[in-house]
Design an enzyme around this catalytic site. Sequence first.
Site, PDB file in Angstrom:
ATOM      1  N   GLY A 252       0.829  -1.194   0.000  1.00  0.00           N
ATOM      2  CA  GLY A 252       0.000   0.000   0.000  1.00  0.00           C
ATOM      3  C   GLY A 252       0.870   1.252   0.000  1.00  0.00           C
ATOM      4  O   GLY A 252       0.610   2.204  -0.714  1.00  0.00           O
ATOM      5  N   GLY A 523       2.149   0.077  13.241  1.00  0.00           N
ATOM      6  CA  GLY A 523       1.372  -1.147  13.409  1.00  0.00           C
ATOM      7  C   GLY A 523       1.852  -2.042  14.534  1.00  0.00           C
ATOM      8  O   GLY A 523       1.108  -2.328  15.480  1.00  0.00           O
ATOM      9  N   ARG A 594      13.646  -2.129  19.863  1.00  0.00           N
ATOM     10  CA  ARG A 594      13.834  -3.580  19.842  1.00  0.00           C
ATOM     11  C   ARG A 594      13.391  -4.141  18.489  1.00  0.00           C
ATOM     12  O   ARG A 594      12.312  -3.790  18.001  1.00  0.00           O
ATOM     13  CB  ARG A 594      12.994  -4.177  20.962  1.00  0.00           C
ATOM     14  N   GLY A 668       9.132   1.055  15.223  1.00  0.00           N
ATOM     15  CA  GLY A 668       8.534   1.128  13.877  1.00  0.00           C
ATOM     16  C   GLY A 668       9.634   1.177  12.843  1.00  0.00           C
ATOM     17  O   GLY A 668      10.594   1.936  12.978  1.00  0.00           O
ATOM     18  N   GLU A 671       9.073   2.660   7.486  1.00  0.00           N
ATOM     19  CA  GLU A 671       9.324   3.824   6.648  1.00  0.00           C
ATOM     20  C   GLU A 671      10.745   4.360   6.688  1.00  0.00           C
ATOM     21  O   GLU A 671      11.210   4.982   5.731  1.00  0.00           O
ATOM     22  CB  GLU A 671       8.303   4.920   6.997  1.00  0.00           C
TER      23      GLU A 671
HETATM   24 MO1  MOS Z   1       2.621   4.834   5.502  1.00  0.00          MO
HETATM   25  S1  MOS Z   1       2.921   6.284   4.079  1.00  0.00           S
HETATM   26  O1  MOS Z   1       1.989   5.787   6.785  1.00  0.00           O
HETATM   27  O2  MOS Z   1       1.468   3.762   4.930  1.00  0.00           O
END
Ligand code: MOS
Length: 704
Positions: A252, A523, A594, A668, A671
């Site tokens: 996505g 997530g 981690r 995370g 990104e």
């Molecule tokens: Mo990312 S651009 O927050 O799916």
Amino acid sequence: DVSDISNVSDTSNVSSGSNTASATGVVGRPVERREGRAKVTGGARYAAEHTPPGCAYAWPVPATVARGRVVRVDGTEAMAVTGALAVLTHENAERLNRADDAILDVLQNPRVPHRGWYVAVAVAETIEAARAMAEAVRVEYEEEPHDVVLTPDHPGLYRPEEANGGAAGGRERGDFDREYGAAPHAIDVTYTLTPLHNHPMEPHAATALWEGGHLIAYDSSQGSTTVRQTLAALFDLDEGQVTVVSEHVGGGFGSKGTPRPNVVLAALAARHTGRPVKLSLPRREMPAIVGHRAPTIQRLRLGARADGTLTALAHEAVTHTSTVKEFVEQAAVPARVMYASTASRTQHRVAALDVPSPSWMRAPGEAPGMYALECAMDELAVELGIDPVELRLRNEPETEPDTGKPFSSRHLTDCLREGARRFGWHERDPRPGVRRREGDLLLGTGVASATYPVIVAPSTASAEALPDGTFHVRVNATDIGTGARTVLAQVAAEQLGAPLEAVRIDIGSSDLPSASLAGGSSGTASWGWAVHKACRELRAAGGGIATVDTTSDVQAQEEYARHAFGAVFAEVQADTVTGWVRVRRMLGVFAAGRILNPRTARSQFLGGMTMGLGMALTEHSTLDPATGRFIEADLAGYHVPACADVPDIAVDWIHEDDRYLNPVGGKGIGEIGIVGTPAAIANAFHHATGLRCRDLPLTPDRTG
Ligand code: MOS
């Protein structure tokens, strides 16, 4: 302290690494994806692979003008196609409630805000018939003059209150003009980036059916909880009357982070025809429908003392949005986080043009913003005769520069130092364009820093102990290709003190306990927190079922500046005859809390860096001033890196133990891999050739 996972397929090398810090050793292990076999054998079903009995097919009709109104839609010819069921237009489509996100107000009025906006949808017994119908729909427009060209002095530019993510549109710290004017060394440089497109491998698709008053939608989405909320609001339903399933999602990159017209049109068409309806977006229409990274023109002014200490930093970004809604790519935001300086100015200006609505694309803000900032730091390093790694080390802040908040953890300097050591940085001759040559090829190396904020959102989850000694964990997480199922099962197993095989995990349906979206690299931390809590409570209760909500936990977080950091090193070759630039090797070293599963984590970093390579070298999009169309609309024209473009990429990370994050301990990782890569490559190009090419991508028309 850095785990070497370059040979991750040999799991025996990894399981004893420094990231295996748990009691049971489940978290931190390079566990294989649970759905891997289903995916490679075709057993995994995606949104367009659900075919309920009686399923019909929809094909959308995009506007062929860039601005205006629909005055007439003639579906006569289309309805003559064998198998035709309906042509929906703004005249006969059901009136929906207004959407919070105005891109979803489809077929509700005759306005055409940009080229490619959907003005009708054809529904038929087969996909071939639907497509033939869509081509036969005749649409008449009242065309208005349009403007899709962003310029640094566009008369429509204004200063937005907020940029994406709720960041302030502009910030001033200290007196920039005075400090910049007084700086003994200064640079003033401007970088230009074209629009960019997400292009996940699986196009946006939805299959919708109504069972009485209950709407069921299989949607390719990064978060079906939001899709359910949105559909319920649009169709005036209770959320309990809507089920959205996103079991497997083929990528996505932000474009599926918010609901898209495919699911609204499928639901509308299903209600209109009384049939289940499937709608998959044609690849060529995606650029106009699913969002894009907005183009940016970024001016960087840096003032420094001779020793490299920054005294003034201005990052000013110009970008576009659509007339449908305001979305401001927050390119100047990372400059508020990265380096100490006496004074700084970070400002966005935006113009609403007749363009498709921009939106999230992997690391919105950070990816383009850090390209400009990290190239500017390289330019300053050359100007001052200071090594670029050293220049960054000298401007390391004590606290977050713009807020003064302490960092929960910040290991940027470790990433830079360790990366430099592993890359062989210190053998580098700093002079650009003079040294290494292989025939017609010039070789150079470059470095850039990376940063991405730590985002966490409230989620719910349940954990149940079953009589056979196994456990059932339920949470509406979404696996967009990251391995979310697998990692959440690891988190659960660790907390339950159970073997991984004893944990069954259900994700990907809005009928499960609701959870946040797979976006903003949030997530694993968000869902993992809820899973962690549910499993702990279940264990404490000694059995039964535990259902938890992390809202209060998330809200109780202390005030720290939380960010992941990294350093990317690249070696490039530039062909002095053709201008062709290629990357020969890359290394990314990250500090992201981690690492829960080194196998899936490495894939995420690697994927991010590969996408950054595309941003630097191959990806480019043009809005045609005459038609308002994105010209490079498919994968033949919009070049994502192919295997042959991608060299040996090494990925490592610093072990980071940050107790101010969340119980799972991760920051995370989805990104940050893209963030430093374009600048590292562009800086390496300069080192190779002595040329500054400030506009990406580095294709021969620019580098030759
Ligand atoms: Mo990312 S651009 O927050 O799916």
